[in-house]
Write an enzyme that holds these catalytic residues in place. Structure first.
Site, PDB file in Angstrom:
ATOM      1  N   ASP A   1       0.840  -1.186   0.000  1.00  0.00           N
ATOM      2  CA  ASP A   1       0.000   0.000   0.000  1.00  0.00           C
ATOM      3  C   ASP A   1       0.877   1.239   0.000  1.00  0.00           C
ATOM      4  O   ASP A   1       1.919   1.271   0.653  1.00  0.00           O
ATOM      5  CB  ASP A   1      -0.912   0.020   1.229  1.00  0.00           C
ATOM      6  CG  ASP A   1      -2.145  -0.838   1.028  1.00  0.00           C
ATOM      7  OD1 ASP A   1      -2.580  -0.970  -0.129  1.00  0.00           O
ATOM      8  OD2 ASP A   1      -2.650  -1.388   2.010  1.00  0.00           O
TER       9      ASP A   1
ATOM     10  N   GLU B   1      -2.875  18.548   6.746  1.00  0.00           N
ATOM     11  CA  GLU B   1      -2.671  19.258   5.484  1.00  0.00           C
ATOM     12  C   GLU B   1      -2.893  20.759   5.665  1.00  0.00           C
ATOM     13  O   GLU B   1      -2.110  21.587   5.183  1.00  0.00           O
ATOM     14  CB  GLU B   1      -3.627  18.725   4.409  1.00  0.00           C
ATOM     15  CG  GLU B   1      -3.342  17.300   3.968  1.00  0.00           C
ATOM     16  CD  GLU B   1      -4.053  16.281   4.834  1.00  0.00           C
ATOM     17  OE1 GLU B   1      -4.589  16.681   5.898  1.00  0.00           O
ATOM     18  OE2 GLU B   1      -4.069  15.092   4.471  1.00  0.00           O
TER      19      GLU B   1
ATOM     20  N   THR C   1     -16.120  19.111   4.261  1.00  0.00           N
ATOM     21  CA  THR C   1     -17.070  17.995   4.321  1.00  0.00           C
ATOM     22  C   THR C   1     -16.884  17.120   3.092  1.00  0.00           C
ATOM     23  O   THR C   1     -16.371  17.575   2.056  1.00  0.00           O
ATOM     24  CB  THR C   1     -18.532  18.490   4.361  1.00  0.00           C
ATOM     25  OG1 THR C   1     -18.847  19.131   3.120  1.00  0.00           O
ATOM     26  CG2 THR C   1     -18.765  19.448   5.519  1.00  0.00           C
ATOM     27  N   ALA C   2     -17.304  15.876   3.226  1.00  0.00           N
ATOM     28  CA  ALA C   2     -17.175  14.942   2.102  1.00  0.00           C
ATOM     29  C   ALA C   2     -18.051  15.366   0.933  1.00  0.00           C
ATOM     30  O   ALA C   2     -17.752  15.050  -0.221  1.00  0.00           O
ATOM     31  CB  ALA C   2     -17.547  13.536   2.566  1.00  0.00           C
ATOM     32  N   GLU C   3     -19.141  16.074   1.239  1.00  0.00           N
ATOM     33  CA  GLU C   3     -20.052  16.492   0.166  1.00  0.00           C
ATOM     34  C   GLU C   3     -19.481  17.660  -0.633  1.00  0.00           C
ATOM     35  O   GLU C   3     -19.476  17.654  -1.866  1.00  0.00           O
ATOM     36  CB  GLU C   3     -21.411  16.889   0.750  1.00  0.00           C
ATOM     37  CG  GLU C   3     -22.225  15.732   1.319  1.00  0.00           C
ATOM     38  CD  GLU C   3     -21.708  15.295   2.677  1.00  0.00           C
ATOM     39  OE1 GLU C   3     -20.990  16.076   3.339  1.00  0.00           O
ATOM     40  OE2 GLU C   3     -21.998  14.150   3.071  1.00  0.00           O
ATOM     41  N   THR C   4     -18.976  18.681   0.076  1.00  0.00           N
ATOM     42  CA  THR C   4     -18.476  19.865  -0.636  1.00  0.00           C
ATOM     43  C   THR C   4     -17.046  19.688  -1.127  1.00  0.00           C
ATOM     44  O   THR C   4     -16.641  20.295  -2.109  1.00  0.00           O
ATOM     45  CB  THR C   4     -18.529  21.091   0.282  1.00  0.00           C
ATOM     46  OG1 THR C   4     -17.668  20.873   1.416  1.00  0.00           O
ATOM     47  CG2 THR C   4     -19.946  21.330   0.773  1.00  0.00           C
TER      48      THR C   4
ATOM     49  N   SER D   1     -12.975  23.613   1.932  1.00  0.00           N
ATOM     50  CA  SER D   1     -13.111  24.346   3.183  1.00  0.00           C
ATOM     51  C   SER D   1     -12.721  25.791   2.913  1.00  0.00           C
ATOM     52  O   SER D   1     -12.306  26.138   1.806  1.00  0.00           O
ATOM     53  CB  SER D   1     -12.212  23.729   4.260  1.00  0.00           C
ATOM     54  OG  SER D   1     -10.853  23.777   3.857  1.00  0.00           O
TER      55      SER D   1
ATOM     56  N   ASP E   1      -5.490  -4.701   6.348  1.00  0.00           N
ATOM     57  CA  ASP E   1      -6.040  -4.596   7.692  1.00  0.00           C
ATOM     58  C   ASP E   1      -7.562  -4.585   7.729  1.00  0.00           C
ATOM     59  O   ASP E   1      -8.159  -4.721   8.799  1.00  0.00           O
ATOM     60  CB  ASP E   1      -5.513  -3.344   8.399  1.00  0.00           C
ATOM     61  CG  ASP E   1      -5.867  -2.065   7.653  1.00  0.00           C
ATOM     62  OD1 ASP E   1      -6.531  -2.145   6.593  1.00  0.00           O
ATOM     63  OD2 ASP E   1      -5.491  -0.979   8.126  1.00  0.00           O
TER      64      ASP E   1
ATOM     65  N   ASP F   1      -9.950  -6.377   2.637  1.00  0.00           N
ATOM     66  CA  ASP F   1      -8.655  -6.951   2.232  1.00  0.00           C
ATOM     67  C   ASP F   1      -8.622  -8.465   2.411  1.00  0.00           C
ATOM     68  O   ASP F   1      -7.697  -9.125   1.927  1.00  0.00           O
ATOM     69  CB  ASP F   1      -7.515  -6.345   3.068  1.00  0.00           C
ATOM     70  CG  ASP F   1      -7.245  -4.892   2.724  1.00  0.00           C
ATOM     71  OD1 ASP F   1      -7.403  -4.536   1.542  1.00  0.00           O
ATOM     72  OD2 ASP F   1      -6.894  -4.121   3.626  1.00  0.00           O
TER      73      ASP F   1
END
Length: 722
Positions: A340, A381, A408-411, A414, A558, A562
């Site tokens: 990975d 980040e 957010t995961a939608e927009t 930030s 993990d 997998d």
């Protein structure tokens, strides 16, 4: 067991490993002597055909020696009566030394097993009766009143597969299982030796918990996934003690080879007396048995089991549990490694490395906007953007009245809304494009093209682009530029991958990144291939494709997703922090949950195979040399012409036989440290390794008997009657 005790257990394990490595070989041999003596049971010895022949020979000569005490003239065949006894004693010591090699290897795991047993205590478990998942928050014990589900206290040994238990702060987890509700900080030091607590929670790849570990905070509901006596700790104890160790295919094949050689030499020795009688000579039974033991491959026969056990022990010392020796051996034959990207090849925490302003935008302008949009961003980040801006001389202060816009995961972006009416946004390219289009500012195609050029340039360099845009108080939107985030490749990996390549192992990076980013990181890391935008089924398909070509594949994982690929791979290393499904599917578990350890596992497997090959080469070369060293001396009295071939000038046939049989026993003891430690590993091709084995251990195996037998003969000839 208190938290201090749990930490003490982990420290005991580490201490016992260090102590076993630091002890002198003499002390280890003495400590293992009782176990070696217990192995003299013929029911145990017959599992090793070569050493069983030695055991039978020693037993026969012991009986013959007893007979000679009563009828020396008839049974001694012109030899000193004590000659048979000396040979018998040396043969018993040969068997003892072989048993010692195995006992020492097994003994190094016993301290670890004893320390692990301290974690396997019977603890009270709070089992849920009629668990109601929808009303889980209302689970309560009888003392709190009846609820949809009630709790009863039972010994952990009474828990069955599928039982649900509640574990609160301060409690020991009573058995292996998966968290089905809640999140908690867990002390796993009793198992991993790592004192820092870890977070375990339901619904993800960090849901598995191990019996004997302690919940430090909060409350979790756990479903037991193992039957009593089959827990993770139970398996570890059995494996480090060697109780469940089975011979690997290569060991079985080598056993067949050694048994075949033993049968051949047995037939040869049986034919010696009839041939000698035909020319008026005779050879005593004592000499024939001694000759047989000298010629059969006793050295590798004595050390073979110890080599395999020591390989497993080296893995345990690195906090890796292998379910069998077969897994370690397969690791040594691996030709393809699936790794990975995040956490294995890279550190996984992307850092801002550059600001790219678009044409017409001042550099300080994008630095200021990117930094302001990240002031309230608590992610690594976001903080790295603020740090980079400050390094470039930007002074940043909190702005009163500013409103942070969280990611957010939608927009997928930030930012920050300033009191002046200015709005700043940073995020994925498509998200910023969508935001700009919604605001309807009419950003020109030339600017969009320039932005795409910067984004592509960052991606080609292996970075992750974040686009920064702002809207002023009048509503005009402007795209300022691109922030480059770089996923840092771990130091030294390029060299390690080069070592893998030298051994003929192909490295493949697996990542969810787009192909451009994946290609850049693969080039920087030095891997041979990569799979971009990988899904679980992609890993499985790739493994099957490689195996269809005759390759052996190793990978780490993990998560439950997998599990199919771990089960399909020849060496599947599951992370201890992962799910129970992943640990069940793999054939190794890394207690430290360090994906890069896969490289070390392959090296340990290679070292195991190299050690076995080196000592096999030495043993067979020994047998050939002993044949030419002692045969001329044995028969030079009956056939004086053979004296010309007695190059070492051995004193007599009896001294030659006794010297050879003593050397045969001593060489086993001298090679025990090498069998346990292993031949020094070098990242080289199979051809170079074979050449080194032949030049060092092949040539050494031929020279050692001539020198050793000659030195021993100088002392043996001083014995009266020899």
């Amino acid at each position: 067991m208190s938290t201090a005790t749990a930490n003490g257990v982990a420290n005991d394990i580490a201490s016992d490993v260090r102590n076993s490595n630091n002890k002198s070989m003499g002390a280890m041999l003495i400590k293992s002597l009782p176990d070696a003596l217990r192995k003299f049971d013929p029911r145990n010895m017959w599992h090793n055909p070569v050493m069983f022949i030695v055991w039978v020979g020693a037993a026969f000569l012991t009986l013959l020696g007893i007979g000679q005490l009563f009828a020396p003239a008839e049974l001694s065949q012109g030899q000193p009566v004590y000659f048979t006894w000396i040979i018998a004693i040396v043969l018993w010591f040969t068997v003892l030394f072989a048993n010692l090699a195995e006992a020492v290897a097994e003994g190094r795991g016993k301290a670890q097993a004893d320390a692990l047993r301290k974690t396997r205590t019977t603890t009270p478990a709070h089992r849920v009766v009629c668990y109601d998942e929808e009303n889980d928050p209302d689970v309560r014990g009888p003392e709190k009143g009846e609820g949809p589900s009630s709790i009863v206290e039972v010994p952990s040994s009474d828990l069955k597969l599928g039982d649900v238990v509640v574990v609160e702060a301060g409690d020991l987890i009573p058995g292996d299982g998966d968290i089905i509700s809640g999140i908690a900080s867990v002390d796993e030091s009793a198992i991993t030796g790592e004192s820092a607590p870890v977070i375990r929670e339901s619904g993800g790849d960090r849901s598995a918990v191990t019996g004997g570990t302690r919940v430090l905070s909060d409350r979790i509901v756990v479903r037991i996934t193992q039957k009593p006596g089959e827990s993770f700790v139970d398996k570890m104890i059995a494996l480090v003690e060697g109780a469940n160790r089975q011979k690997t295919p290569n060991e079985i094949a080598l056993d067949v080879l050694l048994s075949s050689l033993t049968i051949i030499f047995l037939i040869v020795v049986l034919c010696i007396n009839p041939q000698a009688s035909a020319v008026g000579a005779s050879v005593s039974l004592t000499v024939l048995i001694a000759l047989l033991v000298c010629l059969i491959p006793t050295t590798i026969g004595a050390l073979l089991s110890a080599i395999g056990i020591a390989g497993m022990d080296r893995l345990v010392q690195r906090n890796v549990l292998a379910t069998s020796g077969r897994a370690i051996e397969a690791a040594g034959d691996v030709t393809t490694l699936l790794l990975d990207k995040t956490g294995t090849i890279t550190y996984g925490n992307r850092q801002a490395s550059n600001f790219h302003a678009l044409p017409g935008v001042d550099h300080d302008e994008i630095v200021r906007a990117a930094a302001l949009s990240s002031l309230a961003d608590s992610t690594p980040e976001g903080q790295s953007i603020v740090d980079l801006a400050r390094k470039e001389g930007m002074e940043l202060k909190d702005i009163p009245g500013a409103i942070a816009v969280p990611f957010t995961a939608e927009t997928r972006m930030s930012g920050l809304d300033l009191p002046t009416g200015e709005r700043i946004r940073k995020g994925a390219t498509s998200a910023i494009e969508h935001w700009v289009a919604e605001e309807g500012s009419g950003v020109g195609q030339e600017i969009l093209d320039a932005m795409h050029d910067r984004v592509e340039s960052v991606s080609n360099a292996g970075g992750t682009p974040l686009v920064v845009a702002e809207q002023d108080a009048s509503g005009v939107v402007k795209i300022l530029g691109v922030v480059q985030l770089k996923d840092v490749v771990k130091e030294g990996l390029r060299e390690r991958f080069a070592d893998m390549r030298a051994m003929g192992i192909r490295t493949v990076m697996v990542t969810g990144d787009n192909p451009l980013t994946a290609a850049a990181i693969a080039k920087e890391a030095g891997v041979d291939d990569f799979i971009a935008e990988a899904k679980p089924e992609d890993k499985l398909a790739y493994i099957k494709k490689e195996q269809a070509k005759g390759q052996l594949v190793a990978m780490t994982g993990d998560g439950t997703n997998d599990a199919p690929a771990l089960a399909q791979s020849d060496v599947g290393v599951a992370m201890n922090s992962g799910t129970s499904a992943a640990k069940e599917a793999g054939n190794m578990v890394d207690l430290d949950s360090d994906p890069t350890k896969l490289i070390d596992i392959v090296q340990i497997g290679k070292q195991l195979l190299i050690t076995r090959g080196a000592l096999t080469t030495f043993s067979i070369a020994n047998d050939i040399a002993k044949y030419f060293a002692i045969i001329p001396a044995m028969f030079m009295e009956q056939f004086p012409g053979l004296g010309v071939l007695n190059l070492m000038g051995l004193h007599s046939s009896l001294s030659a036989v006794l010297s050879a049989i003593i050397f045969n026993a001593i060489i086993i003891v001298l090679l025990i440290p090498l069998a346990l430690k292993g031949v020094k590993y070098r990242a080289e091709s199979s051809e170079k390794i074979l050449g080194r084995n032949l030049s060092i251990y092949g040539l050494g195996g031929i020279v050692a008997p001539f020198v050793g037998i000659w030195i021993i003969d100088l002392f043996v000839r001083l014995i009266p009657g020899f």
